[in-house]
Design a protein around this motif. Structure first.
Motif, short mmCIF file in Angstrom:
data_model
loop_
_atom_site.label_atom_id
_atom_site.label_comp_id
_atom_site.label_asym_id
_atom_site.label_seq_id
_atom_site.Cartn_x
_atom_site.Cartn_y
_atom_site.Cartn_z
N PHE A 37 -6.05 -2.60 2.01
CA PHE A 37 -5.13 -2.86 0.89
C PHE A 37 -3.99 -3.73 1.40
O PHE A 37 -3.24 -3.33 2.29
CB PHE A 37 -4.61 -1.51 0.39
CG PHE A 37 -3.76 -1.56 -0.86
CD1 PHE A 37 -2.51 -2.18 -0.86
CD2 PHE A 37 -4.19 -0.97 -2.02
CE1 PHE A 37 -1.74 -2.22 -1.99
CE2 PHE A 37 -3.42 -0.99 -3.17
CZ PHE A 37 -2.19 -1.61 -3.15
N VAL B 34 -5.70 -5.51 -6.91
CA VAL B 34 -5.29 -5.43 -5.51
C VAL B 34 -5.91 -6.59 -4.72
O VAL B 34 -7.07 -6.94 -4.93
CB VAL B 34 -5.74 -4.08 -4.90
CG1 VAL B 34 -5.45 -4.04 -3.40
CG2 VAL B 34 -5.03 -2.93 -5.61
N THR C 91 -0.66 -5.36 -4.33
CA THR C 91 -1.07 -5.53 -5.72
C THR C 91 -0.52 -6.84 -6.25
O THR C 91 0.43 -7.41 -5.69
CB THR C 91 -0.55 -4.39 -6.60
OG1 THR C 91 0.89 -4.49 -6.68
CG2 THR C 91 -0.94 -3.04 -6.07
N SER D 118 0.81 -1.21 0.00
CA SER D 118 0.00 0.00 0.00
C SER D 118 0.84 1.26 0.00
O SER D 118 0.37 2.33 -0.38
CB SER D 118 -0.93 -0.01 1.22
OG SER D 118 -0.17 -0.07 2.43
#
Length: 819
Positions: free
Chosen positions: A292, A285, A295, A212
């Motif tokens: 978060f 994501v 990714t 993140s």
């Protein structure tokens, strides 16, 4: 005795209960301390055998692939013969219903066999008896109604079913089942993670995870190889460090944070060596509890493809630019299906959207071709297909606004394997400009022929009366009145010839940019007055009435007064010529802001609409019988337009049509209001005469008639005049005659006038003689060349008498012209 027995039984029960509790405790501890199913099963087998007096234990698991029970582990007391049986058990497998394990698997319930020898479904009986085993029981491991495996125990002594043992083993089996389920899930997870790690690391495309905070958490070998970094140089760094375009990575991270899934996102990554790699990124994501996590990015290197596509795009762009610059379109005719496949240039030319044009029926294109050309085009196409030959035709395409574009089409049919024409690729070129140029050239050629015919006519007009006048003067007994009248007539015609030649030279110099304006501050009223004075004889001869409307206040121009008078004079001459006898001509002027607007209007024959756009073109004249007798070469308006533009102004023509008269409007910038004009500029200076006496003059010209006529004229003025016809005789005559002034032709054979002038300047006594060039060349560079050669003055042939008199008056002391 009974009491003793009771105590003994009570002690036995207590001991048995303690054994069961110990077994349960060791099972629980063994499972909690085991990392694998096999390790946990071994500890369960040992705990049961040790604490409950069983000699052998086996652990069976159902293998889904074979749908059979397989022995995964066993335990036996090492000092007992049963150990051999335990080790042999690993070689057995059972299907449902077969043997003790198979029956328990099939029924899902425990099974106790007090006497193995008495059991009719025990395939391993001989091996069990050989190891001294006599009793056995088995308990299923069931989770969610599904049997995962079976625990099996053996004893070397006969043992009756024990409900406490079965009850304990039921609980134990349940715990083991949960343990197995958890460990199998952990094994699956671990295996999946190992597989994922192996896939991640060995994938052929680049992979990386970004946290993140934008820092790289994980990267695989392929991505490192793409960019040339080591793992330490990549991990823990912000992903933006590796992107060439900071705005692109900012946008990518923002979209990912917003929950968007990116597919084939183009980006440029900077390698360790500084080079740039073009990539496509697929990324999403991983979220957990709306947070978060990281990714998951796939990076595909498309650098080679990008360069290939860029090269292809460049080549296509160059081709399109070449086609567009050359107004070229491409097409392919599918002969069998009668469809035409065209590019956007052809579609646009034929008024079709490109989506419809590419594959439209040929008839759809034929609808845009000029009706007079359609039959010829279809015949040419059929002929080319039938003869396997070249198709090449020029034709017209009607545009949406009704205008017409000329094109030339060229193509050749291509056959299939059998030789039958199936396609015809070709090109089409817009030749409208060429056609217009050809038409313009034809029109120019026509106007040139017309001009030459007009010029011949205009030259013959004054030459005829001059020739007649010469014949009259040669006649005997001609009275003085006739001589005077003839001379005046000849003078007018010579003036007309000079004007024709001057106009031709002027328009050539103006259009070639070789004329130099001699600007000064001049009142518009004076310019108009000078023009009217020049054109008044023509206006009077036609019986026209001229009306002038000029403001009383000053309209000051910064202009060449001679050239501006020429502009107004040409407009007045045009009005007089193209107006029937006894017509009317109006001239008015007014101030509009910082400009003066001058209008010359007449009630003459007017200008046809098709001529109006070309009225200022060279050699253009109205085709009207009433104007033929007035003469002219069709250059006056051209000259006027160019002179006005040189002064920073504009000129425009308007007419209501044939018979409606015409108006020409000139707009010129006024001079600055701060300019102070002396009163002397607004007045006409009277001619001034000074007394004079004759001088010695030398005329040099290889044209004997020209030399003779000028010698006679100057002699009649009271001068002593000699003449010579070439350079050497001119030098000899000058040495002996010692003239005050010399009129010297330039273009003589042998020694030209420039050389004669240079030598004269070197002759003793002739250094200050006044030398005047007489030549047909009068442009600025011609005057500069004569000045450099030593000439004092430059006159253009034929010189006017007043010009000669003025030159002599200003150059020679005591000169006085004779009237």
């Amino acid at each position: 005795m009974i009491g003793v027995v009771m105590v003994f039984r009570s002690a036995a029960v207590s001991r048995r209960a303690e054994q069961l509790r110990t077994a349960r405790l060791e099972v629980t501890q063994g499972l909690s301390q085991s990392d694998t199913v096999q390790q946990g099963a071994e500890r369960v087998l040992r705990a049961v055998c040790d604490n409950l007096g069983w000699d052998v234990g086996c652990f069976w698991l159902v293998e889904d692939a074979t749908d059979r029970l397989h022995c995964r582990t066993h335990w036996a007391r090492p000092d007992r013969p049963a150990a051999t049986f335990a080790s042999q058990a690993c070689g057995w497998t059972f299907e449902k219903g077969v043997g003790l394990p198979g029956r328990v698997w099939d029924s899902g319930r425990p099974k106790w066999i007090p006497d193995l020898a008495a059991d009719g479904n025990f395939p391993r009986l001989s091996q069990a008896e050989g190891s001294g085993l006599r009793s056995a029981f088995a308990c299923p491991i069931v989770i969610g109604g599904k049997t995962l495996g079976v625990f099996e125990f053996f004893s070397q002594r006969m043992r009756l079913p024990d409900p406490d043992v079965l009850e304990m083993m039921g609980g134990t089996a349940s715990n083991v089942g949960q343990f197995i389920e958890r460990k199998l899930a952990e094994d699956d997870l671990r295996r999946s993670e190992e597989e994922l790690a192996e896939f991640f690391e060995n994938a052929t495309v680049g992979l990386h995870w970004v946290g993140s905070d934008g820092k790289v958490l994980r990267v695989n070998r392929a991505e490192l190889e793409i960019l040339g970094y080591s793992r330490d140089e990549y991990l823990g760094h912000h992903i933006a460090e590796f992107h060439a375009d900071k705005d692109v990575i900012r946008d990518i991270l923002a979209r990912l944070n917003a929950g968007e899934r990116l597919t084939e996102q183009p980006a440029r990554l900077r390698c360790k060596d500084g080079t740039i790699r073009h990539v496509l990124i697929d990324s999403s994501v991983r979220w957990k509890d709306d947070q978060f996590v990281h990714t998951r990015c796939f990076t595909r290197d498309i650098t080679q493809r990008w360069h290939a596509e860029a090269a292809l795009a460049d080549a296509r762009a160059r081709l399109d630019a070449a086609l567009e610059a050359g107004a070229i379109a491409t097409w392919t005719w599918d002969i069998a299906n009668n469809r035409l496949y065209a590019d956007k240039n052809l579609a646009q030319l034929f008024n079709l959207p490109h989506s419809e044009a590419d594959g439209a029926l040929l008839d759809r294109y034929l609808q845009s071709i000029h009706p007079d050309d359609v039959t010829r085009i279809t015949t040419a196409l059929e002929r080319a297909v039938a003869g396997h030959g070249l198709y090449e035709e020029d034709y017209r395409v009607v545009q949406a606004d009704g205008s017409v574009r000329w094109v030339t089409a060229r193509g050749r049919p291509t056959p299939d394997a059998s030789g039958r024409p199936v396609r015809m690729p070709g090109v089409l070129v817009d030749i409208t400009e060429r056609k217009l140029l050809e038409d313009a050239l034809r029109e120019t050629d026509r106007r040139k022929d017309e001009f030459l015919a007009t010029l011949a006519h205009e030259l013959r007009n004054p030459l005829a009366p001059i020739r007649n006048g010469l014949e009259i003067l040669k006649m005997p007994r001609v009275d003085a009145g006739t001589v005077q009248q003839t001379r005046a007539m000849m003078e007018r015609q010579v003036h007309q010839l000079v004007r024709l030649v001057d106009d031709l030279l002027d328009v050539s110099r103006v259009m070639g940019g070789k004329i130099e304006l001699r600007r000064e501050y001049v009142e518009l009223a004076n310019v108009i007055a000078r023009a009217v004075e020049t054109v008044q004889p023509l206006i009077g001869a036609q019986g026209h009435r001229l009306a002038l409307s000029i403001p009383q206040d000053s309209l000051l121009l910064d202009a060449d007064p001679v050239r501006m008078a020429q502009v107004v004079g040409n407009l007045l001459t045009n009005a007089a010529k193209y107006t029937e006898s006894s017509g009317r001509i109006w001239v008015d002027a007014e101030r509009e802001g910082g400009e003066v607007v001058l209008r010359v209007r007449d009630n003459g024959i007017g200008i046809a609409p098709d001529v109006l756009p070309r009225v200022f073109d060279l050699f253009v004249q109205a085709d009207h019988a009433s104007t033929k007798a007035q003469g002219g070469l069709g250059i006056g308006l051209t000259l006027a337009k160019n002179l006005v533009q040189m002064h920073g102004g504009t000129i425009a023509a308007s007419s209501g049509g044939i018979g409606e008269g015409a108006m020409f409007t000139v707009r010129l910038p006024l001079a600055s209001s701060q300019v102070v004009v002396p009163d002397s500029m607004l007045e006409t200076t009277p001619a001034h005469e000074t007394p004079s006496s004759g001088h010695r003059l030398l005329v040099v010209d290889d044209n004997e008639d020209a030399a003779m006529s000028l010698t006679m004229f100057l002699g009649l003025q009271g001068h002593t005049v000699e003449m010579a016809h070439d350079g050497p005789s001119a030098l000899a005559k000058a040495r002996s005659f010692m003239p005050h002034a010399i009129f010297l032709d330039i273009g003589m054979p042998g020694m030209d006038g420039y050389e004669v002038a240079r030598r004269l300047r070197q002759e003793p006594g002739l250094e200050r003689v006044v030398i005047t060039a007489l030549t047909g060349w009068g442009q600025r560079e011609d005057r500069q060349r004569t000045a450099e050669a030593g000439f004092d003055h430059h006159l253009v042939k034929p010189p006017e008498a007043k010009a000669l008199e003025a030159l002599l008056e200003n150059s020679l002391p005591g000169f006085r012209a004779r009237s």
